[in-house]
Design a protein around this motif. Structure first.
Motif, short mmCIF file in Angstrom:
data_model
loop_
_atom_site.label_atom_id
_atom_site.label_comp_id
_atom_site.label_asym_id
_atom_site.label_seq_id
_atom_site.Cartn_x
_atom_site.Cartn_y
_atom_site.Cartn_z
N CYS A 13 30.00 34.27 42.72
CA CYS A 13 31.18 34.13 41.85
C CYS A 13 30.86 33.16 40.72
O CYS A 13 30.43 32.04 40.97
CB CYS A 13 32.36 33.61 42.65
SG CYS A 13 33.72 33.08 41.59
N CYS A 17 39.73 30.99 39.64
CA CYS A 17 39.41 32.41 39.45
C CYS A 17 39.90 32.89 38.09
O CYS A 17 41.01 32.60 37.69
CB CYS A 17 40.07 33.24 40.56
SG CYS A 17 39.90 34.99 40.30
N CYS A 65 37.60 38.04 36.85
CA CYS A 65 36.58 38.79 36.12
C CYS A 65 36.15 40.01 36.90
O CYS A 65 35.47 40.88 36.38
CB CYS A 65 35.37 37.91 35.87
SG CYS A 65 34.57 37.40 37.37
N CYS A 124 33.36 39.96 41.66
CA CYS A 124 33.25 40.00 43.11
C CYS A 124 33.44 41.40 43.64
O CYS A 124 32.81 41.80 44.59
CB CYS A 124 34.23 39.03 43.74
SG CYS A 124 35.85 39.05 43.01
S1 SF4 Z 1 34.05 36.71 40.95
FE1 SF4 Z 1 36.03 37.21 41.81
S2 SF4 Z 1 36.79 35.30 42.64
FE2 SF4 Z 1 35.12 34.77 41.24
S3 SF4 Z 1 36.14 34.38 39.27
FE3 SF4 Z 1 35.53 36.55 39.27
S4 SF4 Z 1 37.37 37.62 40.05
FE4 SF4 Z 1 37.62 35.47 40.58
#
Ligand code: SF4
Ligand code: SF4
Ligand code: SF4
Lengths: 523, 264
Positions: B255, B220, B223, B226
């Motif tokens: 993700c 992770c 970012c 999600c």
């Molecule tokens: S979408 Fe969520 S779980 Fe996936 S890398 Fe980004 S912050 Fe992490």
């Protein structure tokens, strides 16, 4: 959507629920609002069995829908801020100009002072958080600022007689001045140096930020009609009380310009990094021979790189590890390429003539600690100290609160004196230009709210957040563009820019790499 | 399979009694109506072929009986998949997914508001029904208005036996319905997060259910995509099995680093 359109759609929506949304191109939103409003009215009309007190909640809900519909027509579709936006200290929304650049359209943006300068010298915290990291490398958000065809949206200024005095014509002071001027206030900027620009004009070396670029940007701000008085030092030429009388509000944005001392025996002989940078920018040459630079911040790296260009042999002495340096890693690497040696984990303890004494340190729990009996001696012709700066604000010591390190304590931009605001390095300690610009813009908003006596909620209501339509572009596999650098042999001979500007076509294709997170990642 | 296809199928699986419309005979009253759905669908909907779980709970409680079979049924589902029913089957969830896509001004609700659904569950569905001997939640249920109240009154299958009954309470329900529409357009799954007592029941099982979301913290990159795409607005990388997670697996699918995965 252009900025005027939302005013018309707001007016339409006042009289016709959902009409404004349809006018501004959001058909489904218009239909949804119209159905919830007129649909329930029609339903009640069909089944009407006479008035009773169940009608009151209905009335309340209809009013809520009507008000929300007006709000919606004014504000438009709102996006969740992506990481690049959330991490920009200047409050810029990079994904928006990237999207316009990728679509090859001119970008209507609300005025951002120092935009191009940020494109050259910002350490780009946005790139450190960009989602594209998940696939390969972040989008080159910073460099793409240089490729954007900007069309500044200027809000219609109200005329106002309120006057604001700003002390310090650095990034914070000038951004504040520009933003306030655009809102219709009388602005006067006072600057101690003989020229505007502040830290970028004084201490960012020519090879990172050419004076011509800075001058263009500063002239653009001044051409808004800001009164600039250079060579005026508050406390010497004019007292702070006089300023408080003359202006309705004043803002202190003098930065942090007084170099921190090391307090070691023999310090009389040393030079300070910021003085060297300032004098070098004015055209002075420094030919010392063997130079040691103490410090690990941007100033230390800049001063070392400047001195290398004068033919000196430069070593940087830093008390922690090289990777702990607060300076940007890229700048550090460029410095090493240019032949500067970084000697980590040492601390100067004294100077006798050309003999400089150091002691070794080690890192214990993240803090440097002295290693006993590890003194050593280095012969250097000159020691340069660049361990940071502090603000020089003795002239208002008795007016407002400062913390123990000498920075002004502020709350929402305002200091403990109700008529004095403060921002930039004088508040936050030496930070980036982006932080200063961000401070300036935010203080402008606060001052505007304060002078026009608008409660925060109404200020929020009036803010149109996203006046445009964006497009989700297909994912491209392209890797991050290479930013051409001049090779180190040629670049240490002169002060021409180290980074070259990529071609417009390259920049457009780089912008296509942006994932447009708010559009790609939504429910 | 795409989630919306499953949601559509689930809607018609529970609501396919088209005879009621064709023969103009009101709603289905056959043997299936003794069973309840695992998801939210009004008992009085003309198309419904089984009954609403909340309606059944309230029905038993208003007779001063404990609804063992409903609790057992919902509990069994909850133990296995937690709130996944909300993400894949519930037609009201589907409706909210569709309406949220409308490009309007959106707002976020504070997280503590999500606890209000337990108030609805215990205050109205359990205590309210027990004390008043009436289905107390049904009195304000906007799902009932959507599926039964409004269509039935407009369509009027019983030849004007319904309309004279309309009083202040019907007006009140229409006002709740209009507010419900506005809120689910402008805030993510507002009903699921703030009001739904059925969701409240399932969410009690989320922490312990056999199906769990897992986040690979090494992959992770925080970012936050999600959170941007989660219909419930959950920061998955911080609280992967938060009580509100409806197990729609959007975060798993989208993700960018594939850090979220389904575990046991
Ligand atoms: S979408 Fe969520 S779980 Fe996936 S890398 Fe980004 S912050 Fe992490
Ligand atoms: S991919 Fe684009 S929108 Fe997403 S964080 Fe990076 S620059 Fe911003
Ligand atoms: S956390 Fe993931 S699975 Fe749970 S509701 Fe949000 S997007 Fe769906």
């Amino acid at each position: 959507m252009s900025d005027g359109k939302n005013k018309i759609s707001t007016i339409i929506s006042v009289f016709l629920v959902g009409g404004g949304q349809i006018y501004s191109g959001r058909i489904w939103a218009g239909i949804a609002f119209a159905l919830t409003f007129y649909g329930t009215i029609a339903l009640i009309k069909i089944i009407w069995t006479g008035f009773n007190f169940g009608f009151y909640p209905l009335l309340v809900v209809w009013i809520i829908i009507w008000l929300y519909n007006i709000l919606d027509a004014y504000k438009g579709y709102c996006y969740e801020p992506p990481p690049c936006e959330r991490n920009c200290p200047a409050g810029i929304r990079p994904w928006i100009y990237l999207n316009y650049l990728a679509q090859d359209k001119p970008a209507p943006l609300s005025y951002i002072p120092f935009f191009e300068i940020l494109g050259m010298v910002c350490p780009a915290p946005c790139e450190d958080h960009c989602t594209r990291r998940a696939y390969d490398d972040p989008v080159a958000i910073k460099h793409l600022k240089l490729g954007v065809k900007k069309v500044w949206i200027r809000p219609k200024a109200r005329k106002s007689n309120a006057s604001v005095g700003i002390v310090g014509a650095g990034p914070c002071g000038l951004s504040l001045a520009a933003s306030l001027k655009l809102r219709g206030y009388q602005v006067t900027v006072m600057e101690r140096e003989g020229y505007p620009g502040g830290m970028p004009a004084i201490a960012i070396p020519e090879f990172r930020l050419p004076t011509s670029v800075l001058k263009k940007e500063v002239d653009e701000i001044l051409s808004l009609g800001i009164e600039l008085r250079t060579g005026v030092e508050v406390g010497r030429d004019i007292s702070i009380d006089e300023l408080l009388d003359r202006f309705d509000l004043i803002t202190i944005a003098v930065g942090a310009m007084k170099p921190l001392r090391l307090d070691i025996p023999g310090e009389e002989r040393v030079c300070y990094g910021i003085d060297i940078l300032r004098r070098a920018k004015k055209g002075e040459r420094f030919e010392f021979g063997r130079v040691g630079v103490i410090g690990g911040g941007n100033t230390a790296i800049d001063v070392a790189r400047t001195l290398v260009r004068f033919g000196n042999e430069v070593k940087i002495y830093y008390r922690r590890r090289a990777e702990d340096m607060p300076a940007e890693p890229e700048d550090r690497e460029e410095a090493v390429e240019e032949g500067i040696e970084i000697i980590p984990l040492v601390l100067p303890i004294g100077i006798e003539g050309k003999r400089h004494h150091f002691i070794r340190t080690r890192i214990v729990d993240g803090r440097p600690e002295i290693v006993e009996n590890s003194e050593f001696e280095v012969e250097l012709d000159q020691l340069v100290i660049a361990i940071g700066q502090e603000p020089d604000i003795d002239f208002l010591k008795d007016k407002l609160l400062t913390d123990q390190r000498g920075f002004i304590v502020v709350k929402n931009g305002r200091s403990s004196h109700p008529k004095i605001y403060a921002g930039g390095d004088v508040v936050a300690g030496p930070k980036t230009i982006a932080h200063a610009v961000g401070h300036g813009l935010r203080i402008a908003q606060r001052i505007d709210q304060n002078l026009r006596k608008i409660p925060g909620f109404f200020a929020w209501l009036g803010k149109r957040e996203y006046p445009f339509e964006l497009k989700l572009l297909p994912f491209t596999e392209r890797r991050r563009m290479m930013i051409p650098h001049r090779n180190s042999e040629s670049r240490i001979k002169d002060f021409e820019p180290v980074e070259l500007i990529p071609s417009p076509d390259e920049m457009k294709r780089e912008a296509e790499r942006c994932l447009v997170c708010p559009l790609r990642y939504r429910p | 399979m795409r989630r919306w296809i499953i949601q559509t199928i689930a809607f018609f699986a529970g609501n396919h009694y088209f005879q009621s419309i064709i023969r103009n005979e009101g709603f289905y009253q056959g043997p299936l109506k003794r069973f309840c759905f695992p998801y939210f669908t009004c008992y009085s909907c003309p198309l419904a072929v089984a009954s609403c779980p909340l309606g059944s709970i309230q029905h038993f409680l208003s007779l001063q009986l404990i609804p063992f079979y409903v609790i057992g049924f919902l509990g069994l589902i909850g133990v296995f998949i937690g709130r996944m029913v909300c993400g894949y089957l519930c037609p009201i969830g589907f409706l909210q997914d569709i309406l949220y896509r409308i490009k309007s001004f959106k707002f976020k609700i504070p997280n503590w508001l999500a606890n209000l659904k337990y108030v609805f569950l215990f205050g109205l569905v359990v205590i309210g029904a027990y004390l008043t001997a009436e289905p107390a939640f049904c009195k304000i249920c906007p799902v009932g208005s959507t599926q039964a109240g409004i269509p039935l009154v407009l369509w009027d299958p019983f030849q004007s036996s319904l309309r004279p009954l309309i009083g202040w309470h019907y007006y009140f329900k229409v006002s709740i319905f209009a507010l419900f529409l506005l809120l689910i357009i402008s805030s993510r799954r507002f009903f699921c997060r703030v009001m739904c007592p059925l969701g409240a029941i399932y969410s009690l099982f989320n922490r312990f259910s056999i199906l769990q979301l897992r986040v690979n913290k090494d992959k992770c990159i925080e970012c936050n995509s999600c959170e941007l795409l989660c219909p419930m607005g959950i920061k998955v990388y911080q609280q992967p099995n938060q009580a509100d997670c409806i197990r729609c697996f959007e975060c798993v699918k989208k993700c960018p680093t594939k850090a979220v995965y389904v575990g046991w």
